[in-house]
Scaffold this motif. Structure first.
Motif, PDB file in Angstrom:
ATOM      1  N   LEU A  45      -3.123   4.621  -7.998  1.00 12.87           N
ATOM      2  CA  LEU A  45      -3.213   3.187  -7.696  1.00 12.87           C
ATOM      3  C   LEU A  45      -4.660   2.771  -7.458  1.00 12.87           C
ATOM      4  O   LEU A  45      -5.071   1.680  -7.863  1.00 12.87           O
ATOM      5  CB  LEU A  45      -2.346   2.831  -6.486  1.00 12.87           C
ATOM      6  N   ARG A  49      -6.483   0.019  -9.695  1.00 10.96           N
ATOM      7  CA  ARG A  49      -7.118  -1.147  -9.068  1.00 10.96           C
ATOM      8  C   ARG A  49      -8.541  -1.323  -9.575  1.00 10.96           C
ATOM      9  O   ARG A  49      -8.944  -2.420  -9.975  1.00 10.96           O
ATOM     10  CB  ARG A  49      -7.110  -0.993  -7.541  1.00 10.96           C
ATOM     11  N   CYS A  57      -3.895  -3.071  -5.250  1.00 12.92           N
ATOM     12  CA  CYS A  57      -2.926  -2.544  -6.212  1.00 12.92           C
ATOM     13  C   CYS A  57      -1.852  -1.853  -5.387  1.00 12.92           C
ATOM     14  O   CYS A  57      -2.160  -1.008  -4.540  1.00 12.92           O
ATOM     15  CB  CYS A  57      -3.590  -1.555  -7.173  1.00 12.92           C
ATOM     16  N   LEU A  59       2.423  -0.413  -5.107  1.00  9.68           N
ATOM     17  CA  LEU A  59       3.738  -0.095  -5.637  1.00  9.68           C
ATOM     18  C   LEU A  59       4.739  -0.545  -4.590  1.00  9.68           C
ATOM     19  O   LEU A  59       4.716  -0.067  -3.448  1.00  9.68           O
ATOM     20  CB  LEU A  59       3.868   1.414  -5.886  1.00  9.68           C
ATOM     21  N   SER A 136       2.083  -8.990 -11.525  1.00  9.51           N
ATOM     22  CA  SER A 136       3.141  -8.140 -10.974  1.00  9.51           C
ATOM     23  C   SER A 136       4.154  -7.856 -12.075  1.00  9.51           C
ATOM     24  O   SER A 136       4.620  -8.780 -12.742  1.00  9.51           O
ATOM     25  CB  SER A 136       3.846  -8.831  -9.810  1.00  9.51           C
ATOM     26  N   LEU A 139       9.430  -2.595 -12.623  1.00  3.66           N
ATOM     27  CA  LEU A 139       9.600  -1.301 -13.276  1.00  3.66           C
ATOM     28  C   LEU A 139      11.086  -0.956 -13.242  1.00  3.66           C
ATOM     29  O   LEU A 139      11.692  -0.902 -12.174  1.00  3.66           O
ATOM     30  CB  LEU A 139       8.790  -0.223 -12.557  1.00  3.66           C
ATOM     31  N   HIS A 147      11.338  -0.936  -8.337  1.00  4.54           N
ATOM     32  CA  HIS A 147       9.916  -0.856  -8.027  1.00  4.54           C
ATOM     33  C   HIS A 147       9.172  -1.958  -8.775  1.00  4.54           C
ATOM     34  O   HIS A 147       9.598  -2.396  -9.841  1.00  4.54           O
ATOM     35  CB  HIS A 147       9.334   0.495  -8.445  1.00  4.54           C
ATOM     36  N   ILE A 149       4.973  -2.895  -9.683  1.00  2.00           N
ATOM     37  CA  ILE A 149       3.549  -2.603  -9.558  1.00  2.00           C
ATOM     38  C   ILE A 149       2.822  -3.938  -9.580  1.00  2.00           C
ATOM     39  O   ILE A 149       3.146  -4.810 -10.388  1.00  2.00           O
ATOM     40  CB  ILE A 149       3.033  -1.642 -10.643  1.00  2.00           C
ATOM     41  N   LEU A 168      -0.852  -2.320 -18.176  1.00  2.87           N
ATOM     42  CA  LEU A 168      -0.246  -2.062 -16.881  1.00  2.87           C
ATOM     43  C   LEU A 168       1.218  -1.642 -17.069  1.00  2.87           C
ATOM     44  O   LEU A 168       1.692  -0.738 -16.378  1.00  2.87           O
ATOM     45  CB  LEU A 168      -0.351  -3.293 -15.981  1.00  2.87           C
ATOM     46  N   GLY A 172       2.877   1.830 -15.811  1.00  3.76           N
ATOM     47  CA  GLY A 172       4.054   1.837 -14.952  1.00  3.76           C
ATOM     48  C   GLY A 172       5.183   2.683 -15.514  1.00  3.76           C
ATOM     49  O   GLY A 172       5.901   3.362 -14.777  1.00  3.76           O
TER      50      GLY A 172
END
Length: 173
Positions: A45, A49, A57, A59, A136, A139, A147, A149, A168, A172
């Motif tokens: 993460l 970031r 960043c 989760l 955002s 996932l 989840h 990210i 991203l 993920g």
């Protein structure tokens, strides 16, 4: 070198850096011991970031069945206060929770003025954290969103190009 050549060179360099990030992420996850998983994910993460130029960043874990969303693991840049993991984000971010966990849709906001009217209840939360821009992505595991990210900027606004969204999402997954 012309401006167009430099742009192409920069894009190629960014793509190569991303491929290295994906390779390193995969290797770290495959070789990690179960007891070290959280530390490895926090390191990932942090790298994500920095790569995407974000200040935060994280989760998130949660889901529709649980009716909650919390920061599970996160990376925070300089001058950015952590969000405590015990804080349920749903009361402060109802629109985001609905969109991410219930609808399974991503959020891409370059500045808070882009928040839709239905996000009005959480506008104050965005200002308090502060969140200037956000990306955002939900996932899915076995078709269920448990989840998310997320990337936030705190110090400045920023655009989230389609290429960033694709990258991203690939990270993920």
């Amino acid at each position: 070198m012309s401006g167009q050549d430099q742009t192409s060179q920069d894009q190629l360099q960014h793509r190569l850096e991303f491929e290295e990030l994906i390779t390193d992420t995969s290797a770290a996850l495959v070789s990690c011991r179960p007891n070290d998983l959280d530390a490895v994910i926090e390191d990932i993460l942090d790298r994500v970031r920095i790569f995407f130029g974000a200040d935060r960043c994280a989760l998130l874990t949660g889901g529709v069945d649980a009716g909650t969303s919390r920061v599970h693991l996160a990376s925070f840049g300089p001058g950015v206060d952590p969000v405590p993991p015990e804080v349920d984000l749903v009361p402060s971010f109802p629109w985001s929770f609905d969109r991410l966990f219930r609808q399974g849709k991503s959020i891409r906001i370059s500045n808070i003025d882009e928040l839709p009217p239905e996000a009005a209840p959480e506008l104050e939360s965005w200002k308090q954290l502060p969140i200037r821009s956000a990306l955002s992505l939900p996932l899915r595991i076995d078709g269920v969103v448990n989840h998310v990210i997320l990337l936030n900027t705190v110090h400045r606004e920023r655009d989230w190009p389609d290429a960033f969204v694709k990258r991203l999402r690939a990270l993920g997954e």
